[in-house]
Design a protein around this motif. Structure first.
Motif: not given
Length: 610
Positions: A323-342
């Motif tokens: 009766s369920h979908y089960v999401l064992f969730s991995n938390r992430i965050k935005l890397d500002i400096m990494g985003s610029m390089g990407a």
């Protein structure tokens, strides 16, 4: 039919003398190095890198490299495999074992890619049980990127796509908008008469199951309605941000508006295929949208559910219960400096993200599978918090039980690691800056083994109103050795199971104690027992696949590919699932021809003969 021969080009390897955690090896004679970087040479006299003058750290270093050797050859038709140990049992079911994974890691112009960006190379082992014959075939998945980067006339390769985990050396780097390199290399599935190769960031590719010819990209959502269940109306700031990101991601970087997860689920009880899609822009926003489709045996959509979760999550694998979908969730965050390089092309696109260890717990979202939510008025947007910080890698199974008072007990069996060990930039030990592989990353120092992937059991207790009364996590059966790729008898998926199998490390090798895996462990969940089967020296394995043959849950066989790196050979190994832990567990071992030795695979699928 014979294979089309072609020289195999290796990954560019790191210098063994620079490995931080391995002992400094002695100098290696040039003739040893030259033979250690080719898996297609027909000269068997130089196929083993063992010499009395090399210590284990040097041999271990090269053993790791051999697992990621490019294989450019494809079969023309199929090839009968030679049985080198045992025999194909007379009661082995007829069918085909498909194994997905990367096949190519370097081009002819100096560029190498992360294993996750390697072009999909589909392997098939067709087993005729009564005829006691196994025929092998292997072909590249002809994705849009593969057709652009490979010249069939010259058989040359030139990488033009960056890929999410890689940066080009011999191609366009700055301003390269070819990011989402759909390589169809992660998993494989046969459902509704269709064979599909899946990847995390784009549509599956359909394959002709007999020839392994690529039919084309498969839009599984084509014609589906736009029914929204479980979601909430848009209009907040993040919806506006999503609307601004969509034309950039979809129009400029050609990312699909929705990306499917490569891990699917099969509900054997209802005979349904369950697949999940995510919104592309959610990778950069602190909220997550999930759309789950259920397909019947004819690939018709019978249910569609959509959920918007107010958290920045990355889901690779997931689970379902009755009766369920089960999401064992991995938390992430935005890397500002990494985003610029990407965005500029100076670093991989994955540099825009990093793990988020800000909370000591791990969220599990229990999403109602059907409209009549059996857990009362519980708000599914509020996660169950596991009292441990765990990054989930793969799920073996999940199931639920309900007592006479309506209380729920949900069990999840999976593999997980710590946030401190998991690193987007170092998976498989690949360094995008040097474009080299370092096995030390996958083999931590003594005393830090608990940070590595290992089997866990999560227990969740809910009352009849859906209120969480208890949530606990512990090593599954107290098995604490590094392990991954959990699998079960597919008929038990989503229901209570007794047995689970996984690839594990024996720890017998001082310089590669944790990865690659060399053992299959069988856990009996109710009685807490564990049994194992291990390969020989300098032999490693991938994911085990269960092939059922009888009524009992462990009445069947396990299929696994064994990589004998010292002689640069691959073997298909058949094990008796009931006899894991006994000396006669090995049923048969079949040899893949040397010139077709392939790199380590990811996920497989057993398709019974129709």
């Amino acid at each position: 039919m014979q294979a089309k021969p072609f020289h195999t080009v290796p990954v560019k390897f790191p210098s063994p003398t620079k490995l931080p955690l391995l002992q400094k090896p002695p100098a290696v004679p040039e003739k040893v190095l030259s033979r250690a970087i080719s898996i297609s040479t027909p000269d068997t006299r130089v196929s083993d890198v063992s010499t009395p003058n090399l210590d284990d750290s040097m041999v271990a270093f090269w053993d790791y490299q051999f697992l990621f050797m490019s294989q450019r050859s494809e079969t023309d038709g199929s090839i009968a495999l030679r049985v080198v140990d045992g025999a194909i049992p007379i009661d082995f079911p007829s069918g085909t074992y498909f194994l997905a994974g990367p096949g190519l890691f370097s081009d002819d112009h100096g560029s190498t890619v992360h294993p996750l960006d390697g072009h999909g190379y589909l392997r098939a082992f067709a087993i005729n049980g009564p005829g006691k014959e196994v025929r092998f075939s292997a072909r590249y998945v002809k994705t849009e990127a593969q057709l652009e980067e490979h010249d069939p006339m010259t058989r040359g390769w030139r990488f033009t796509y960056r890929g999410p985990f890689s940066v080009l050396k011999g191609g366009k780097k700055v301003g390269n908008r070819k990011v989402m390199k759909n390589v169809a290399n992660t998993s494989v599935l046969k459902w509704g008469g269709r064979l599909m190769c899946l990847w995390e960031g784009g549509d599956p590719y359909e394959i002709e199951s007999g020839t392994l010819d690529t039919i084309g990209r498969l839009d599984m959502m084509d014609g589906c309605d736009s029914l929204h269940e479980g979601g909430s109306p848009g209009g907040d700031a993040w919806d506006l941000a999503a609307a601004a990101l969509k034309p950039i991601l979809h129009g400029v970087f050609k990312m699909p508006e929705k990306r499917p997860l490569s891990h699917y689920k099969i509900d054997a009880k209802r005979n349904r295929l369950l697949m999940m899609w995510c919104n592309a822009e959610d990778m950069l926003l602190p909220r997550s949208n999930f759309t789950i489709y259920e397909f019947d045996s004819k690939m018709k959509v019978v249910q569609r559910k959509e959920f918007k979760i107010p958290d920045h999550l990355m889901i690779h694998d997931w689970a379902f219960t009755d009766s369920h979908y089960v999401l064992f969730s991995n938390r992430i965050k935005l890397d500002i400096m990494g985003s610029m390089g990407a965005l500029s092309g100076l670093s991989p696109m994955i540099s825009a993200l990093s793990v988020n260890p800000s909370k000591p717990t791990s969220p599990i979202y229990l999403l109602p599978r059907f409209s009549d939510d059996v857990t009362g008025n519980r708000d599914w947007r509020v996660p169950i918090e596991v009292p441990s910080q765990l990054w989930l890698i793969h799920v073996g199974n999940a199931y639920e039980e309900r007592d006479e008072r309506g209380n729920f007990n949900i069990q999840i069996h999976a593999s997980a690691c710590s946030y401190q060990w998991f690193n987007f930039h170092k998976m498989f030990g690949y360094d995008w800056q040097s474009r080299k592989l370092d096995p030390c990353v996958m083999n931590v120092q003594q005393g830090r083994e608990e940070s590595l992937p290992h089997l866990i059991q999560v227990s969740i207790n809910l009352d009849a109103n859906g209120t969480s009364k208890n949530c606990s996590v512990e090593p599954l059966n107290q098995w604490n050795k590094p392990s991954d790729f959990p699998s079960i008898n597919p008929s038990s998926s989503g229901t209570k199971n007794t047995y689970m199998y996984a690839a594990a490390a024996s720890g017998s090798r001082s310089t590669l104690p944790h990865f690659p895996f060399d053992t299959i462990v069988k856990v009996n969940v109710p009685n807490k027992s564990t049994h194992r089967w291990s390969t020989g020296t300098r032999r490693f394995i991938g994911e085990p696949i269960f092939v059922p043959k009888g009524i009992e849950e462990d009445d069947g066989y396990l299929l696994v590919v064994e990589y004998a790196v010292s002689i640069q050979r691959c073997y298909l190994v058949i094990l008796d699932a009931k006899r894991i832990g006994e000396i006669d567990a090995l049923v048969a071992r079949l040899e893949v021809p040397k010139h077709l030795t392939f790199p380590i695979g990811f996920h497989g699928f057993w398709a019974p003969k129709e």
